[in-house]
Write a protein that holds these residues in place. Sequence first.
Motif, short mmCIF file in Angstrom:
data_model
loop_
_atom_site.label_atom_id
_atom_site.label_comp_id
_atom_site.label_asym_id
_atom_site.label_seq_id
_atom_site.Cartn_x
_atom_site.Cartn_y
_atom_site.Cartn_z
N MET A 11 0.85 -1.18 0.00
CA MET A 11 0.00 0.00 0.00
C MET A 11 0.89 1.24 0.00
N LEU A 12 0.54 2.18 -0.87
CA LEU A 12 1.32 3.41 -0.98
C LEU A 12 0.70 4.57 -0.23
N GLY A 13 -0.60 4.51 0.01
CA GLY A 13 -1.26 5.59 0.73
C GLY A 13 -2.75 5.59 0.46
N ARG A 14 -3.42 6.64 0.91
CA ARG A 14 -4.83 6.81 0.63
C ARG A 14 -5.07 8.27 0.23
N PHE A 15 -5.99 8.45 -0.70
CA PHE A 15 -6.34 9.77 -1.21
C PHE A 15 -7.85 9.79 -1.33
N ASN A 16 -8.50 10.83 -0.82
CA ASN A 16 -9.95 10.85 -0.89
C ASN A 16 -10.48 12.27 -1.05
N LEU A 17 -11.69 12.32 -1.63
CA LEU A 17 -12.45 13.55 -1.73
C LEU A 17 -13.68 13.39 -0.85
N TYR A 18 -14.01 14.40 -0.09
CA TYR A 18 -15.17 14.32 0.79
C TYR A 18 -15.79 15.71 0.92
N ARG A 19 -16.95 15.77 1.54
CA ARG A 19 -17.73 17.00 1.67
C ARG A 19 -17.96 17.65 0.31
N LEU A 20 -18.42 16.84 -0.64
CA LEU A 20 -18.73 17.33 -1.98
C LEU A 20 -20.00 18.17 -1.91
N GLU A 21 -19.91 19.41 -2.37
CA GLU A 21 -21.06 20.30 -2.34
C GLU A 21 -20.84 21.46 -3.29
N THR A 40 -17.57 21.76 -5.22
CA THR A 40 -16.37 21.85 -4.39
C THR A 40 -16.25 20.59 -3.54
N ALA A 41 -15.02 20.18 -3.28
CA ALA A 41 -14.78 19.04 -2.39
C ALA A 41 -13.51 19.30 -1.59
N GLU A 42 -13.41 18.60 -0.48
CA GLU A 42 -12.19 18.65 0.32
C GLU A 42 -11.34 17.43 -0.02
N LEU A 43 -10.05 17.64 -0.05
CA LEU A 43 -9.07 16.61 -0.38
C LEU A 43 -8.36 16.17 0.89
N GLY A 44 -8.24 14.88 1.06
CA GLY A 44 -7.46 14.33 2.16
C GLY A 44 -6.52 13.27 1.61
N TYR A 45 -5.36 13.14 2.21
CA TYR A 45 -4.43 12.12 1.75
C TYR A 45 -3.41 11.81 2.83
N ARG A 46 -2.84 10.65 2.69
CA ARG A 46 -1.77 10.18 3.58
C ARG A 46 -0.94 9.20 2.76
N VAL A 47 0.37 9.32 2.83
CA VAL A 47 1.22 8.38 2.10
C VAL A 47 1.99 7.51 3.09
N ALA A 48 2.32 6.32 2.64
CA ALA A 48 3.09 5.39 3.47
C ALA A 48 4.49 5.94 3.69
N GLN A 49 5.01 5.71 4.85
CA GLN A 49 6.33 6.24 5.21
C GLN A 49 7.42 5.78 4.23
N GLY A 76 7.71 11.72 -4.42
CA GLY A 76 6.82 12.29 -5.42
C GLY A 76 5.49 11.59 -5.58
N VAL A 77 5.24 10.54 -4.78
CA VAL A 77 3.99 9.80 -4.89
C VAL A 77 2.80 10.69 -4.55
N ALA A 78 2.89 11.43 -3.47
CA ALA A 78 1.77 12.29 -3.06
C ALA A 78 1.52 13.37 -4.10
N THR A 79 2.56 14.03 -4.56
CA THR A 79 2.38 15.11 -5.55
C THR A 79 1.75 14.59 -6.83
N ALA A 80 2.27 13.50 -7.36
CA ALA A 80 1.73 12.96 -8.61
C ALA A 80 0.29 12.51 -8.44
N THR A 81 -0.03 11.90 -7.32
CA THR A 81 -1.38 11.40 -7.10
C THR A 81 -2.36 12.55 -6.87
N VAL A 82 -1.96 13.57 -6.13
CA VAL A 82 -2.83 14.74 -5.94
C VAL A 82 -3.09 15.42 -7.28
N GLN A 83 -2.07 15.56 -8.10
CA GLN A 83 -2.25 16.17 -9.43
C GLN A 83 -3.23 15.35 -10.27
#
Length: 94
Positions: free
Chosen positions: A1-11, A14-23, A29-36
């Motif tokens: 597992m490399l991490g988790r990325f999610n969108l929530y509070r869609l309204e 607009t949505a809020e972005l949350g993410y966490r990457v594995a240590q 660059g995993v977080a940057t590429a995935t957020v993009q």
Amino acid sequence: MLGRFNLYRLEDGTAELGYRVAQHVAGRGVATATVQELCRLAAAQYGLRTLRAETSHDNVASQKVLAKAGFVPVGPAEPGGRPGTWYQRGLVAD
């Protein structure tokens, strides 16, 4: 597992972005590429116009990810009760 990325509070396009990457992949660059990519998908597949994310002042790595992905600071936040900043990015569908 490399991490988790999610969108929530869609309204209203607009949505809020949350993410966490594995240590073991942090700083590679995993977080940057995935957020993009998530920004692209949010506009193209879900019709979202704006994404928001918050990060604490001490989370410099997350601040860098958001800046590289085109987010700009827009105001104060309190993630987890700690001082922080809201970031926002406008989206354009491909």
